[in-house]
Design an enzyme around this catalytic site. Sequence first.
Site, PDB file in Angstrom:
ATOM      1  N   GLY A   9       0.842  -1.206   0.000  1.00 52.24           N
ATOM      2  CA  GLY A   9       0.000   0.000   0.000  1.00 52.24           C
ATOM      3  C   GLY A   9       0.870   1.247   0.000  1.00 52.24           C
ATOM      4  CB  ALA A  10       1.991   3.412  -2.442  1.00 49.46           C
ATOM      5  N   GLY A  11      -0.534   4.522   0.019  1.00 50.55           N
ATOM      6  CA  GLY A  11      -1.266   5.716   0.447  1.00 50.55           C
ATOM      7  C   GLY A  11      -0.475   6.395   1.552  1.00 50.55           C
ATOM      8  N   GLY A  12      -1.135   7.302   2.269  1.00 51.89           N
ATOM      9  CA  GLY A  12      -0.441   8.009   3.342  1.00 51.89           C
ATOM     10  C   GLY A  12       0.143   7.070   4.378  1.00 51.89           C
ATOM     11  CG  PHE A 117     -13.300  19.293   9.860  1.00 51.41           C
ATOM     12  CD1 PHE A 117     -13.152  20.259   8.885  1.00 51.41           C
ATOM     13  CD2 PHE A 117     -13.206  17.956   9.484  1.00 51.41           C
ATOM     14  CE1 PHE A 117     -12.915  19.907   7.560  1.00 51.41           C
ATOM     15  CE2 PHE A 117     -12.967  17.583   8.165  1.00 51.41           C
ATOM     16  CZ  PHE A 117     -12.823  18.565   7.202  1.00 51.41           C
ATOM     17  CD  GLN A 231     -17.493   8.826   9.336  1.00 51.87           C
ATOM     18  OE1 GLN A 231     -16.518   9.081   8.631  1.00 51.87           O
ATOM     19  NE2 GLN A 231     -17.607   9.253  10.571  1.00 51.87           N
ATOM     20  CG  HIS A 233     -18.794  12.577   4.327  1.00 51.98           C
ATOM     21  ND1 HIS A 233     -19.523  13.697   4.006  1.00 51.98           N
ATOM     22  CD2 HIS A 233     -17.587  13.016   4.763  1.00 51.98           C
ATOM     23  CE1 HIS A 233     -18.774  14.770   4.237  1.00 51.98           C
ATOM     24  NE2 HIS A 233     -17.591  14.381   4.701  1.00 51.98           N
ATOM     25  CG  LEU A 243     -16.435  13.668   0.529  1.00 58.37           C
ATOM     26  CD1 LEU A 243     -17.342  12.800   1.364  1.00 58.37           C
ATOM     27  CD2 LEU A 243     -15.064  13.750   1.148  1.00 58.37           C
ATOM     28  CB  THR A 245     -14.509  18.458   1.922  1.00 59.05           C
ATOM     29  OG1 THR A 245     -14.008  18.623   3.255  1.00 59.05           O
ATOM     30  CG2 THR A 245     -14.558  19.843   1.279  1.00 59.05           C
ATOM     31  CD  GLU A 246     -17.044  16.919   8.944  1.00 59.38           C
ATOM     32  OE1 GLU A 246     -17.538  15.812   8.674  1.00 59.38           O
ATOM     33  OE2 GLU A 246     -16.359  17.118   9.951  1.00 59.38           O
ATOM     34  NE  ARG A 277     -16.962  13.298   8.321  1.00 56.31           N
ATOM     35  CZ  ARG A 277     -15.805  13.079   7.742  1.00 56.31           C
ATOM     36  NH1 ARG A 277     -15.360  11.846   7.603  1.00 56.31           N
ATOM     37  NH2 ARG A 277     -15.077  14.075   7.305  1.00 56.31           N
ATOM     38  CG  HIS A 346     -16.409   9.089   3.817  1.00 57.01           C
ATOM     39  ND1 HIS A 346     -15.856   9.521   2.626  1.00 57.01           N
ATOM     40  CD2 HIS A 346     -15.731   9.736   4.797  1.00 57.01           C
ATOM     41  CE1 HIS A 346     -14.878  10.393   2.891  1.00 57.01           C
ATOM     42  NE2 HIS A 346     -14.786  10.525   4.195  1.00 57.01           N
ATOM     43  NE  ARG A 381     -12.404   8.844   9.143  1.00 57.95           N
ATOM     44  CZ  ARG A 381     -12.312   9.921   8.345  1.00 57.95           C
ATOM     45  NH1 ARG A 381     -11.627  10.994   8.738  1.00 57.95           N
ATOM     46  NH2 ARG A 381     -12.890   9.934   7.169  1.00 57.95           N
ATOM     47  CG  LEU A 387      -6.022  12.965   5.671  1.00 58.46           C
ATOM     48  CD1 LEU A 387      -6.030  14.361   5.066  1.00 58.46           C
ATOM     49  CD2 LEU A 387      -5.392  11.982   4.677  1.00 58.46           C
TER      50      LEU A 387
END
Length: 568
Positions: A9-12, A117, A231, A233, A243, A245-246, A277, A346, A381, A387
Amino acid sequence: MKIDVLIVGAGGAGLYAALSAVKENKDLNIAVLSKVYPTRSHTGAAQGGINGALANVDPTDNEELHTFDTIKGSDYLADQEAVKYMCYEAPKIIREMEHMGVPFSRLNNGKIAQRPFGGASKDRTCYSADKMGHVMLHTLFEQCIKEGVTFLNEWFMLNLVHNGKRLVGVTAINIATGEVELIKTKAVILATGGHSRIYWGYTSNALGCTGDGTAAILRAGLPVKDMEFLQFHPTGLRKSAILVTEAARGEGGHLLNNKGERFMAKYAPDKMELGPRDLVSRSIMTEIRENRGFRDEEGREYVQLDLTHLGAEKIKKRLPQIRELAIDFEGIDPIKEPIPIKPTAHYAMGGIDTNVKCETPMEGIYAAGESQCVSVHGANRLGGNSLLDIVVFGNVAGKEAVRYAEGTDFAKGGEGKKEEEVKFIKELMNKESKETLGDMRNELGEIMFKHFGVFKNEDEMQEGYNKLKNLIERAHKNLGVEDKSKVFNLDLQSTLEFFNLLEIADVLAYASLQRKESRGTFFRDDYEKRDDENFLYHSVITRNSDGSFNYKKGEVQLGLYEPAERKY
Ligand SMILES: Cc1cc2nc3c(=O)[nH]c(=O)nc-3n(C[C@H](O)[C@H](O)[C@H](O)COP(=O)(O)OP(=O)(O)OC[C@H]3O[C@@H](n4cnc5c(N)ncnc54)[C@H](O)[C@@H]3O)c2cc1C
């Protein structure tokens, strides 16, 4: 192929784990394997921002308040020490990313800007316009290249191989050639992301969010945790579920029903549109159910997100991507008209069961990011906390995996595994398809959204589970691969991903039926109240060799805050 520490996996989460791992020990062979090119990971789609109590806007903010907001937001299902760890790490890790070059939006005094948020008591979300994930992902990728991390791009992990005591390696396909390999590795970090694609057609997630790592864990006989918590959203675009965003509400957007009322006044009088949410999604669905929503010509029901009063300048500066998406996918310019929205599947709170060191019960196997469940998000969440979670626990996983790899050699075994995978794939390729993958995926999304959606109850879920069992049986019997070529066979890959989705949907449905209460995002019409006496526990599930599930109750680590009723 032999690799000391392999990050899938190469996400964050994966990239941060890789960075921490190389910084910890440059002499080890550390590689990231990813089915998509790294900068196409879903982290790049994150819009609104990342939470950390920097107190740049509100000097009264601090880590303790962040910890409390997160625990309250989780409906008291999060493990409290783990949450505390994450929230106290936040300011440090955000500044560290700033020093790496992440281009945050700024206040006039030059400090990192922060916006309000959902579910947060202070303005705590650091952002980069509405493209936070994009800039984080690109910066982390650059840093990995600079530090010499090896990349196996466009490789698809199939399964984990272990000998009952510890990890041996993973099996994977090189998508460019179609060759299957057994990659021997001392430690693996599964950073394979979420699984909201089980709600196919009703989700904000990228096509690749198919829970491959989580499904592989189940097939390896290892536990998943809290899978019933997924969840919704509140604000997905009406037609595509993409999406919004919030941050659109954080910047002052209003939610309106067909009478033009800001209906959140009824449900969260203090927080209004910035309630958490779970609450906002349920409020929208209640308005729709009670005929105060809108309905378009094709029968799609929705409410409105009104940004018009924010003015053109603010929308262009703070929410440029949202404006583009609304124009491209709804034909509506939010400067002039309200955006039609409805809740969208989401984020997976549940996932691979690990402790705070990111360890699974099997030596050598770690997890980080959305695929992992520590748990820091519990039953719901807060926006901006994922993030954060992925980099904080990516960091932990990278260091822990290196430490483990330093003290061990490659495990023996796993020889027949490659041949088993080759045989399985060959059979799939030779099979004549009696149904099409596209139709079956849509069917899965329909079942999940209708029967395991924002509101649930026993009869609906039982009916949905029967339909799902039927779909699973048909898929294994009727689904083959039409494209017979070896090079870049995305038909094969999509089919394998679909089997993973079915694996996840199965366990999510099963877990949902066991929880007879409402908590956070998990809401049942037939049990509307949270029931701490009987259900304040993590559901921990493994699959038995006969295909049935083994269900255990995992302790929730409390200690800082007593569970209380949530009010906003
Ligand atoms: C539209 C959207 C907006 C969001 N906005 C925010 C936000 O503003 N703030 C916030 O905190 N959170 C946000 N989130 C949530 C957050 O972005 C994600 O939870 C987080 O980015 C997940 O990161 P990850 O590294 O765990 O996984 P991902 O970024 O999903 O990466 C998964 C990686 O695993 C790889 N992979 C998966 N399966 C395989 C396989 N079989 N073989 C090889 N590789 C594989 C993929 O190639 C990919 O590189 C948002 C999510 C979405 C969908």
